[in-house]
Every structure is written in C-alpha cells, then in structure tokens.
Design a protein around this motif. Structure first.
Motif, PDB file in Angstrom:
ATOM      1  N   GLY A  70       0.762  -1.055  -0.022  1.00 40.28           N
ATOM      2  CA  GLY A  70       0.017   0.392  -0.355  1.00 40.28           C
ATOM      3  C   GLY A  70       0.882   1.036  -0.088  1.00 40.28           C
ATOM      4  N   LEU A  71       0.042   2.478  -0.388  1.00 40.79           N
ATOM      5  CA  LEU A  71       0.815   3.447  -0.003  1.00 40.79           C
ATOM      6  C   LEU A  71       0.315   4.880   0.465  1.00 40.79           C
ATOM      7  CD1 LEU A  71       1.450   3.499  -4.819  1.00 40.79           C
ATOM      8  CD2 LEU A  71       2.982   3.071  -2.749  1.00 40.79           C
ATOM      9  N   SER A  72      -0.764   4.769   0.855  1.00 40.64           N
ATOM     10  CA  SER A  72      -1.546   5.831   1.185  1.00 40.64           C
ATOM     11  C   SER A  72      -1.138   6.530   2.393  1.00 40.64           C
ATOM     12  CB  SER A  72      -2.815   5.847   1.195  1.00 40.64           C
ATOM     13  OG  SER A  72      -3.631   5.244   0.318  1.00 40.64           O
ATOM     14  N   ALA A  73       0.184   5.887   3.298  1.00 46.95           N
ATOM     15  CA  ALA A  73       0.454   6.544   4.622  1.00 46.95           C
ATOM     16  C   ALA A  73       2.143   6.609   4.189  1.00 46.95           C
ATOM     17  CB  ALA A  73       0.853   5.607   6.039  1.00 46.95           C
ATOM     18  N   LEU A  74       2.432   6.714   3.042  1.00 51.68           N
ATOM     19  CA  LEU A  74       3.992   7.209   2.734  1.00 51.68           C
ATOM     20  C   LEU A  74       4.494   7.960   2.219  1.00 51.68           C
ATOM     21  CD1 LEU A  74       3.922   3.739   2.795  1.00 51.68           C
ATOM     22  CD2 LEU A  74       4.996   3.725   0.362  1.00 51.68           C
ATOM     23  N   ALA A 110       8.073   9.741  10.537  1.00 50.03           N
ATOM     24  CA  ALA A 110       7.046  10.586  11.502  1.00 50.03           C
ATOM     25  C   ALA A 110       5.718  11.109  11.115  1.00 50.03           C
ATOM     26  CB  ALA A 110       8.339  11.141  11.945  1.00 50.03           C
ATOM     27  N   ASP A 111       6.174  11.451  10.027  1.00 47.58           N
ATOM     28  CA  ASP A 111       4.863  11.965   9.471  1.00 47.58           C
ATOM     29  C   ASP A 111       3.713  10.985   8.751  1.00 47.58           C
ATOM     30  OD1 ASP A 111       6.220  11.861   7.636  1.00 47.58           O
ATOM     31  OD2 ASP A 111       5.977  13.713   5.946  1.00 47.58           O
ATOM     32  N   ALA A 112       3.714   9.890   9.192  1.00 44.50           N
ATOM     33  CA  ALA A 112       2.792   8.956   8.003  1.00 44.50           C
ATOM     34  C   ALA A 112       1.068   9.365   8.637  1.00 44.50           C
ATOM     35  CB  ALA A 112       2.996   7.105   8.761  1.00 44.50           C
ATOM     36  N   GLY A 113       1.082   9.119   9.785  1.00 48.21           N
ATOM     37  CA  GLY A 113      -0.026   9.821   9.723  1.00 48.21           C
ATOM     38  C   GLY A 113      -0.657  10.524   9.160  1.00 48.21           C
ATOM     39  N   VAL A 114      -0.191  11.571   9.328  1.00 43.03           N
ATOM     40  CA  VAL A 114      -0.651  13.048   8.789  1.00 43.03           C
ATOM     41  C   VAL A 114      -0.938  12.672   6.809  1.00 43.03           C
ATOM     42  CG1 VAL A 114      -0.663  15.490   8.239  1.00 43.03           C
ATOM     43  CG2 VAL A 114       0.324  14.035  10.171  1.00 43.03           C
ATOM     44  N   VAL A 115      -0.135  12.084   6.602  1.00 42.14           N
ATOM     45  CA  VAL A 115      -0.474  11.379   4.872  1.00 42.14           C
ATOM     46  C   VAL A 115      -1.091  10.781   4.816  1.00 42.14           C
ATOM     47  CG1 VAL A 115       1.206  10.221   3.034  1.00 42.14           C
ATOM     48  CG2 VAL A 115       1.952  12.152   4.931  1.00 42.14           C
ATOM     49  N   PHE A 116      -1.374   9.909   5.991  1.00 40.90           N
ATOM     50  CA  PHE A 116      -2.369   8.778   5.609  1.00 40.90           C
ATOM     51  C   PHE A 116      -3.624   9.251   5.771  1.00 40.90           C
ATOM     52  CE2 PHE A 116      -4.757   4.534   7.256  1.00 40.90           C
ATOM     53  CZ  PHE A 116      -4.990   3.933   6.386  1.00 40.90           C
ATOM     54  N   ARG A 117      -3.914  10.523   6.733  1.00 42.35           N
ATOM     55  CA  ARG A 117      -5.244  10.973   7.154  1.00 42.35           C
ATOM     56  C   ARG A 117      -6.222  11.571   5.862  1.00 42.35           C
ATOM     57  NH1 ARG A 117      -2.844  11.816  12.322  1.00 42.35           N
ATOM     58  NH2 ARG A 117      -2.884  13.513  11.664  1.00 42.35           N
ATOM     59  N   GLU A 118      -4.814  12.144   5.363  1.00 44.55           N
ATOM     60  CA  GLU A 118      -4.765  13.477   4.291  1.00 44.55           C
ATOM     61  C   GLU A 118      -5.515  12.658   2.767  1.00 44.55           C
ATOM     62  OE1 GLU A 118      -1.934  15.987   3.549  1.00 44.55           O
ATOM     63  OE2 GLU A 118      -1.726  16.839   5.061  1.00 44.55           O
ATOM     64  N   ASN A 119      -4.737  11.483   2.889  1.00 46.89           N
ATOM     65  CA  ASN A 119      -5.504  10.718   1.496  1.00 46.89           C
ATOM     66  C   ASN A 119      -6.640   9.853   2.235  1.00 46.89           C
ATOM     67  OD1 ASN A 119      -3.197  11.302  -0.271  1.00 46.89           O
ATOM     68  ND2 ASN A 119      -2.013   9.419   0.933  1.00 46.89           N
ATOM     69  N   VAL A 144       2.936  -8.930   8.476  1.00 44.73           N
ATOM     70  CA  VAL A 144       2.882  -7.849   7.459  1.00 44.73           C
ATOM     71  C   VAL A 144       4.228  -6.789   8.724  1.00 44.73           C
ATOM     72  CG1 VAL A 144       2.295  -6.761   5.944  1.00 44.73           C
ATOM     73  CG2 VAL A 144       1.029  -7.967   6.598  1.00 44.73           C
ATOM     74  N   PRO A 145       5.382  -7.549   9.117  1.00 46.20           N
ATOM     75  CA  PRO A 145       6.025  -6.296  10.377  1.00 46.20           C
ATOM     76  C   PRO A 145       5.928  -4.943   9.195  1.00 46.20           C
ATOM     77  CG  PRO A 145       7.026  -8.582  10.005  1.00 46.20           C
ATOM     78  CD  PRO A 145       5.773  -8.661   8.894  1.00 46.20           C
ATOM     79  N   GLY A 146       5.767  -4.300  10.045  1.00 48.36           N
ATOM     80  CA  GLY A 146       6.424  -2.333   9.325  1.00 48.36           C
ATOM     81  C   GLY A 146       4.902  -2.003   8.685  1.00 48.36           C
ATOM     82  N   TYR A 147       3.844  -2.753   9.236  1.00 48.57           N
ATOM     83  CA  TYR A 147       2.743  -2.285   8.367  1.00 48.57           C
ATOM     84  C   TYR A 147       2.230  -0.774   9.360  1.00 48.57           C
ATOM     85  CZ  TYR A 147      -1.655  -1.968   6.460  1.00 48.57           C
ATOM     86  OH  TYR A 147      -2.654  -1.297   5.166  1.00 48.57           O
ATOM     87  N   PHE A 148       1.979   0.035   8.623  1.00 47.83           N
ATOM     88  CA  PHE A 148       1.705   1.536   9.603  1.00 47.83           C
ATOM     89  C   PHE A 148       0.426   1.167  10.868  1.00 47.83           C
ATOM     90  CE2 PHE A 148      -0.886   5.182   9.865  1.00 47.83           C
ATOM     91  CZ  PHE A 148       0.073   5.795  10.754  1.00 47.83           C
ATOM     92  N   LEU A 149      -0.462   0.313   9.792  1.00 48.54           N
ATOM     93  CA  LEU A 149      -2.100   0.825  10.665  1.00 48.54           C
ATOM     94  C   LEU A 149      -2.320  -1.055  11.618  1.00 48.54           C
ATOM     95  CD1 LEU A 149      -4.811   1.033  11.650  1.00 48.54           C
ATOM     96  CD2 LEU A 149      -5.721   1.263   9.415  1.00 48.54           C
TER      97      LEU A 149
END
Length: 254
Positions: A70-74, A110-119, A144-149
């Motif tokens: 997936g790409l939406s928190a990257l 560090a900013d993955a959460g912001v990016v994910f929410r915007e997407n 899935v090691p390292g998955y954001f959610l």
C-alpha cells in the motif's frame, strides 16, 4: 441469519474472477469480495455478478511495489497513492462494489499518520460521490511487519480525526485476535466505527473450523450486537476449497 461472503483473493484464486464468482454461488455464499482485481475485465466481472445475483462487497487499493503493501501512509508518494484510490473507486463503480479498502503501506515515517489521514480525506470525498464506503484495516505485526496500521484502537483514532462518515474499519477477526484478542468486547466498544467483519482460523488462517476462536459462537454474537452486514470468509484453504466447506454448516439452517 448469518450472511457469508467469499473472499476471492484467497478462495478459487486460481480461476478468472468471473468463474470464481460462479463457484462462490454454487458453494452457497451470499456475497463476494476480492483483493486486487485490476487485471480482470470489469465488464465480465459485472456480468458474472449479475448472473449469480451476488453483490461485490469490496476490493483493495493497489499494493505498489513489492514489499510496500500500500501507498497511502507513505510520505512523498501522495500522487501515486491517490492514483491507486482513483483506480480502485473507478473499478468499484464499474462492478457495483460497495467499498474500497485503502491500504496504508509499510512505513515508520514520523509524518505517516498525517499523510494517511490526508489521503483518506481524499478517498472519502471521492467515495461520497458514489455512495461508497472507505475501509481501513489493521494488520497484525506477525504477518506484515512494519505495516503502519496495526491495532483497532489506532484505526478508531484515525477515524475520529478524519471525521468523515464514509470511513469505517475492516474488523478482521484473524488480525484482531493476534493483536489483542477479546474480540466481542472490542467489537462492541468500536461497533459504530466498524463497516465490515472478516474471519479465518487463528493462528493458521485456514478454514475457520479450528484454532483459537469459536466462530460458530462469535459471529452470531456480533450479529446480536446489531451488525447487519456480511461476514467475509478471508481464509487460505488448506486444500481444494470445496473440500473444506463443512464449517459453513454451523451458519445454515438445518
């Protein structure tokens, strides 16, 4: 009545999607869902859905490159992420699918959460035009090691922050059991934010007839809490799919 959906990402996945839909109907499933159907002709898929009368519940956004999931928190990948959202919503619209699962991806930025929410806001705005649901799914850290959610609580926090009615949680009992268990109580606590429920045996992820979770008890208990949707059978069959369907008898009238 417990209504069960066949997840064709795992079941009959050696067949063209249209043929897998027909197999699901023959096996007695009430709906279907899939993972990444983009190599399949949408018109043929829609024709098979119309022929069988089965609804298509949902599909995933594309995974991106190998290992990304997936790409939406990257961070820095917003344009690509939104292109996968556009493609998923378009395919869902063409086939009548009711929901799109927006995959976050593997990142510790560090900013993955912001990016994910915007997407997700972008996805919800697009989905809202088509009366569609956007789903996010916590995945366990073992598979899935390292998955954001990774947790139900994290997903609930994201939904609260995004504040869009189109956004719901995919409550996959397999992942939820590994990441905390106490499934009924946690479902009950977050039920207003849950849009779809999936299940598979834990820890094998095979047919839901053994393992840690008694689904013949759990699924009716979730339904008794007011869940009116389908339950997605998202398991990896241990052999031929047809040879492993005895578990369905627990949810069918005698």
């Amino acid at each position: 009545m417990i209504r069960i959906s066949a997840n064709l990402g795992f079941l009959w996945n050696e067949l063209p999607l249209a043929d897998a839909i027909r197999k699901a109907r023959e096996a007695g499933f009430d709906a279907v869902e899939c993972h990444w159907p983009y190599g399949e002709d949408g018109d043929g898929v829609k024709a098979a859905l119309d022929e069988t009368g089965l609804p298509m519940l949902g599909l995933n956004t594309a995974k991106g490159q190998p290992g990304e999931f997936g790409l939406s928190a990257l961070p820095g990948r917003q344009e690509e992420a939104r292109a996968t959202i556009d493609k998923a919503v378009d395919y869902a619209t063409r086939t009548g699918a009711r929901a799109v699962h927006v995959m976050a991806g593997i990142t510790d930025a560090a900013d993955a959460g912001v990016v994910f929410r915007e997407n997700l806001v972008y996805a919800c705005e697009l989905a809202g035009r088509h009366h569609m649901t956007i789903l996010i799914e916590p995945l366990n850290t073992r598979d899935v090691p390292g998955y954001f959610l990774t947790t139900l609580e994290q997903a609930a926090d994201i939904i609260e922050r995004v504040g869009r009615m189109e956004l719901k949680i995919m409550f996959d009992c397999y992942h939820m059991q590994i990441m905390g268990g106490d499934l009924l109580a946690r479902y009950r606590h977050h039920r207003d934010a849950i849009g779809h429920v999936q299940f598979a045996a834990v820890p094998s992820r095979a047919e839901p007839g053994d393992g840690e979770v008694a689904f013949e008890w759990l699924l009716p208990a979730i339904a008794a809490e007011g869940y009116e949707g389908f339950f997605g059978a998202e398991y990896k069959p241990s052999g031929q799919v047809e040879d492993g369907l005895d578990w369905m008898k627990a949810f069918r009238p005698a």
